[in-house]
Design a protein around this motif. Structure first.
Motif, PDB file in Angstrom:
ATOM      1  N   GLU A 111       1.228  -1.332   0.107  1.00 46.65           N
ATOM      2  CA  GLU A 111       0.493  -0.096  -0.253  1.00 46.65           C
ATOM      3  C   GLU A 111       1.007   1.129  -0.225  1.00 46.65           C
ATOM      4  N   ALA A 112       2.006   1.473   0.936  1.00 45.99           N
ATOM      5  CA  ALA A 112       2.460   2.171   1.163  1.00 45.99           C
ATOM      6  C   ALA A 112       3.705   2.732  -0.315  1.00 45.99           C
ATOM      7  N   ALA A 113       3.644   1.834  -0.973  1.00 45.10           N
ATOM      8  CA  ALA A 113       4.750   1.579  -2.858  1.00 45.10           C
ATOM      9  C   ALA A 113       4.780   3.147  -3.587  1.00 45.10           C
ATOM     10  N   ARG A 114       5.468   3.746  -3.301  1.00 50.01           N
ATOM     11  CA  ARG A 114       5.751   5.364  -4.016  1.00 50.01           C
ATOM     12  C   ARG A 114       6.468   4.780  -5.326  1.00 50.01           C
ATOM     13  N   PHE A 115       6.441   4.729  -6.945  1.00 54.74           N
ATOM     14  CA  PHE A 115       7.109   5.071  -7.762  1.00 54.74           C
ATOM     15  C   PHE A 115       7.117   6.647  -8.409  1.00 54.74           C
ATOM     16  N   ASP A 116       8.456   6.605  -8.226  1.00 53.26           N
ATOM     17  CA  ASP A 116       8.647   8.363  -8.494  1.00 53.26           C
ATOM     18  C   ASP A 116       8.489   9.067  -8.110  1.00 53.26           C
ATOM     19  N   GLY A 117       7.423   8.585  -6.672  1.00 51.99           N
ATOM     20  CA  GLY A 117       6.876   9.634  -5.576  1.00 51.99           C
ATOM     21  C   GLY A 117       5.309   9.222  -6.087  1.00 51.99           C
ATOM     22  N   HIS A 118       5.025   8.983  -6.953  1.00 51.27           N
ATOM     23  CA  HIS A 118       3.577   8.781  -6.909  1.00 51.27           C
ATOM     24  C   HIS A 118       3.150   7.041  -6.477  1.00 51.27           C
TER      25      HIS A 118
END
Length: 156
Positions: A111-118
């Protein structure tokens, strides 16, 4: 292993409505509005990617802690886009440039994963952009649509 026809059809549902549009912030807004993380299409693509990884026809290569693979080579049936999928867990990938731009579909497995902040949804990089793709906060699948399959790995 070849790409299953139902997955190719799913990709067509994404590429057909955006064919010929500039890769810019307005496209990103449109994708998130029409095919965002709360849409049935997003859920179908996410499920297909999880299944493809589990079956081994997606993300079948590994390097530098990243599982990856080109799922569809540039395809006129997909308006010239190629499709790549990566599986990353809290790390940065190799720096690369997008001569014609890049459209990313972010599918967090954590759930907390972000790709390039998104978080979950779409991110569009315009032509001539470059980045070091980075996943933070956990594991995510990221699907890349590349016009003509164009990508240039760089040292930056």
């Amino acid at each position: 292993m070849s790409t299953p026809a139902p997955f190719h059809h799913l990709m067509r549902r994404i590429t057909a409505p955006i064919a010929g549009l500039p890769l810019d912030e307005s496209l990103q807004a449109r994708l998130n509005r029409e095919m965002g993380s709360d849409s049935d299409l997003y859920r179908e693509v996410f499920a297909a990617c999880r299944q493809g990884v589990a079956e081994g026809w997606m993300c079948s290569r590994e390097g530098g802690g990243i599982r990856y693979g080109r799922v569809v080579k540039p395809d006129e049936g997909l308006d010239g886009f190629s499709v790549d999928v990566v599986d990353m867990d809290s790390l940065a990938g190799p720096h690369h440039a997008h001569p014609q731009g890049e459209i990313d579909l972010i599918m967090p497995l954590d759930e907390a994963a972000r790709f390039d902040g998104h978080g979950a949804g779409w991110l569009v990089y315009g032509p001539g952009s470059a980045h070091r793709p980075t996943v933070t906060g956990g594991q995510a699948l990221v699907l890349y649509l590349l016009p003509a399959g164009a990508i240039e790995f760089t040292r930056a």
